[in-house]
Design an enzyme around this catalytic site. Structure first.
Site, PDB file in Angstrom:
ATOM      1  N   ASN A  72     -10.025  -5.874  -7.640  1.00 31.37           N
ATOM      2  CA  ASN A  72     -10.335  -4.646  -6.917  1.00 31.37           C
ATOM      3  C   ASN A  72     -10.372  -3.528  -7.953  1.00 31.37           C
ATOM      4  O   ASN A  72      -9.339  -3.076  -8.420  1.00 31.37           O
ATOM      5  CB  ASN A  72      -9.255  -4.379  -5.857  1.00 31.37           C
ATOM      6  CG  ASN A  72      -9.434  -3.035  -5.178  1.00 31.37           C
ATOM      7  OD1 ASN A  72     -10.447  -2.357  -5.368  1.00 31.37           O
ATOM      8  ND2 ASN A  72      -8.455  -2.646  -4.379  1.00 31.37           N
TER       9      ASN A  72
ATOM     10  N   HIS B 270      -7.135  -1.787   2.936  1.00 32.13           N
ATOM     11  CA  HIS B 270      -6.283  -1.618   1.748  1.00 32.13           C
ATOM     12  C   HIS B 270      -5.290  -0.482   2.006  1.00 32.13           C
ATOM     13  O   HIS B 270      -5.635   0.505   2.670  1.00 32.13           O
ATOM     14  CB  HIS B 270      -7.149  -1.315   0.520  1.00 32.13           C
ATOM     15  CG  HIS B 270      -6.361  -1.381  -0.753  1.00 32.13           C
ATOM     16  ND1 HIS B 270      -5.552  -0.352  -1.174  1.00 32.13           N
ATOM     17  CD2 HIS B 270      -6.234  -2.364  -1.676  1.00 32.13           C
ATOM     18  CE1 HIS B 270      -4.954  -0.703  -2.310  1.00 32.13           C
ATOM     19  NE2 HIS B 270      -5.352  -1.919  -2.635  1.00 32.13           N
TER      20      HIS B 270
ATOM     21  N   GLY C  41       0.325  -0.885  -8.379  1.00 33.41           N
ATOM     22  CA  GLY C  41       0.179   0.090  -9.457  1.00 33.41           C
ATOM     23  C   GLY C  41       1.501   0.595 -10.014  1.00 33.41           C
ATOM     24  O   GLY C  41       1.541   1.587 -10.728  1.00 33.41           O
TER      25      GLY C  41
ATOM     26  N   GLU D 220      -0.195  -7.290   0.188  1.00 32.40           N
ATOM     27  CA  GLU D 220       0.054  -6.381  -0.928  1.00 32.40           C
ATOM     28  C   GLU D 220       1.184  -5.426  -0.555  1.00 32.40           C
ATOM     29  O   GLU D 220       0.942  -4.413   0.117  1.00 32.40           O
ATOM     30  CB  GLU D 220      -1.202  -5.566  -1.236  1.00 32.40           C
ATOM     31  CG  GLU D 220      -2.402  -6.399  -1.600  1.00 32.40           C
ATOM     32  CD  GLU D 220      -3.431  -5.575  -2.384  1.00 32.40           C
ATOM     33  OE1 GLU D 220      -3.682  -5.928  -3.533  1.00 32.40           O
ATOM     34  OE2 GLU D 220      -3.946  -4.578  -1.845  1.00 32.40           O
TER      35      GLU D 220
ATOM     36  N   LYS E 114     -11.200  -0.502  -7.660  1.00 29.86           N
ATOM     37  CA  LYS E 114     -10.894   0.844  -7.144  1.00 29.86           C
ATOM     38  C   LYS E 114     -11.937   1.837  -7.687  1.00 29.86           C
ATOM     39  O   LYS E 114     -13.102   1.481  -7.815  1.00 29.86           O
ATOM     40  CB  LYS E 114      -9.446   1.215  -7.454  1.00 29.86           C
ATOM     41  CG  LYS E 114      -8.478   0.111  -6.965  1.00 29.86           C
ATOM     42  CD  LYS E 114      -7.033   0.480  -6.972  1.00 29.86           C
ATOM     43  CE  LYS E 114      -6.203  -0.687  -6.468  1.00 29.86           C
ATOM     44  NZ  LYS E 114      -4.762  -0.402  -6.424  1.00 29.86           N
TER      45      LYS E 114
ATOM     46  N   SER F 233       0.576  -5.438  -8.883  1.00 29.83           N
ATOM     47  CA  SER F 233       0.998  -5.596 -10.281  1.00 29.83           C
ATOM     48  C   SER F 233       0.934  -7.043 -10.777  1.00 29.83           C
ATOM     49  O   SER F 233       1.806  -7.488 -11.530  1.00 29.83           O
ATOM     50  CB  SER F 233       2.401  -5.008 -10.487  1.00 29.83           C
ATOM     51  OG  SER F 233       2.405  -3.620 -10.187  1.00 29.83           O
TER      52      SER F 233
ATOM     53  N   GLU G 201      -4.329   1.880   0.249  1.00 25.46           N
ATOM     54  CA  GLU G 201      -4.793   3.209  -0.176  1.00 25.46           C
ATOM     55  C   GLU G 201      -5.717   3.810   0.881  1.00 25.46           C
ATOM     56  O   GLU G 201      -5.709   5.022   1.112  1.00 25.46           O
ATOM     57  CB  GLU G 201      -5.470   3.105  -1.561  1.00 25.46           C
ATOM     58  CG  GLU G 201      -4.432   2.869  -2.653  1.00 25.46           C
ATOM     59  CD  GLU G 201      -4.931   2.134  -3.879  1.00 25.46           C
ATOM     60  OE1 GLU G 201      -6.153   1.990  -4.061  1.00 25.46           O
ATOM     61  OE2 GLU G 201      -4.064   1.683  -4.665  1.00 25.46           O
TER      62      GLU G 201
HETATM   63  P1  13P Z   1      -2.424  -3.321  -9.054  1.00 27.73           P
HETATM   64  O1  13P Z   1      -2.741  -4.717  -9.497  1.00 27.73           O
HETATM   65  O2  13P Z   1      -2.946  -2.269  -9.969  1.00 27.73           O
HETATM   66  O3  13P Z   1      -0.971  -3.155  -8.721  1.00 27.73           O
HETATM   67  O4  13P Z   1      -3.222  -3.072  -7.663  1.00 27.73           O
HETATM   68  C1  13P Z   1      -3.119  -4.018  -6.659  1.00 27.73           C
HETATM   69  C2  13P Z   1      -4.107  -3.682  -5.610  1.00 27.73           C
HETATM   70  O5  13P Z   1      -4.003  -2.675  -4.930  1.00 27.73           O
HETATM   71  C3  13P Z   1      -5.252  -4.587  -5.433  1.00 27.73           C
HETATM   72  O6  13P Z   1      -5.948  -4.319  -4.260  1.00 27.73           O
END
Ligand code: 13P
Length: 256
Positions: free
Chosen positions: A10, A96, A174, A168, A12, A214, A98
């Site tokens: 992903n 997601h 992150g 997740e 982003k 992560s 976010e």
């Molecule tokens: P990270 O791997 O940067 O923690 O992000 C995970 C994520 O949100 C994947 O959709």
């Protein structure tokens, strides 16, 4: 039960067109000899056509990070499922954390998007996961099952086998904090039990449940060795071909 592990990146809000072509070129080379893991990438909307073009003829799949639930209309700034299939993508990340936290997407909206995606032959990657506070309050499984039941409302068993669930934990995204393999497995097992109740055991056994938060080359193998972890949804580490390929390779090794 043998589910082919699925490692998806992903991206982003990262990567220009030229950076997309460069990264995907490197990635194709880096994972060319791995055939026991399915690999997928979700670039930003602006780079989807370039990604589809770059990956044409290969095995890496391309998807989007979000989608509107309508086919067309006066929805300034939105992208429809018809546009996604037209550009040639085959999956879409939905719900997601976010999107939920920053853009107000609720469980019911995510459920409508899942149904729309399935109606357009786009594989939904349905995301779920608890916040730190929810984990500390002991409500992890309640939160995840609420998100999943709403996200899967109206979905029929014969449509469900193709979908992907991504667990997740919000506190692991992150942050460099990862759920331990045991913590993740516990939630994945509860997700599979919920899927079995909802769609029957054999469909539940065919649905892939990814872990996200992560994931790095150094922690992927122990996560992927868990019986109900069938891959990863990778954020930061998917932005670099060597680290993403490292996760793909660790996954292949964990399964062999
Ligand atoms: P990270 O791997 O940067 O923690 O992000 C995970 C994520 O949100 C994947 O959709």
């Amino acid at each position: 039960m043998s589910r082919i592990p699925l490692i998806a990146g992903n991206w982003k809000m990262h990567k220009t067109l030229s950076a997309t072509r460069t990264l995907l070129g490197e990635l194709q080379t880096a994972v060319a000899d791995v055939d026991s893991v399915e690999v997928a990438v979700a670039p930003p909307f602006t780079a989807l056509a370039a990604a589809v073009e770059t990956l044409r003829g290969g095995s890496i799949r391309t998807g989007a990070q979000n989608m509107n639930e309508a086919e067309e209309g006066a929805f300034t700034g939105e992208i429809s499922p018809v546009m996604l299939t037209d550009v040639g993508v085959n999956f879409v990340i939905l719900g997601h954390s976010e999107r939920r936290a920053l853009y107000g997407e609720d469980d019911e909206l995510v459920g409508r998007k899942v149904n729309t995606a399935l109606a357009h032959d786009l594989v939904p990657y349905l995301c779920c996961g608890e916040t730190q506070g929810e984990r500390e309050a002991g409500t992890t499984e309640a939160v995840v099952s609420r998100q999943l039941l709403a996200g899967l409302a109206g979905v029929q068993a014969d449509q469900a086998a193709s979908l992907v669930v991504a667990y997740e934990p919000v506190w692991a995204i992150g942050t460099g904090l990862t759920a331990t393999p045991e913590q993740a497995q516990q939630v994945h097992a509860s997700i599979r039990a919920l899927l079995a109740e909802r769609f029957g055991e054999s469909v539940a056994q065919s649905i892939r449940i990814q872990y996200g938060g992560s994931v790095k080359p150094g922690n992927a193998a122990e996560l992927m060795a868990q019986p109900d972890i069938d891959g990863a949804l990778v954020g930061g580490a998917s932005l670099d071909a060597a680290s993403f390929a490292g996760i793909v390779r660790a996954t292949a090794a964990a399964g062999s």
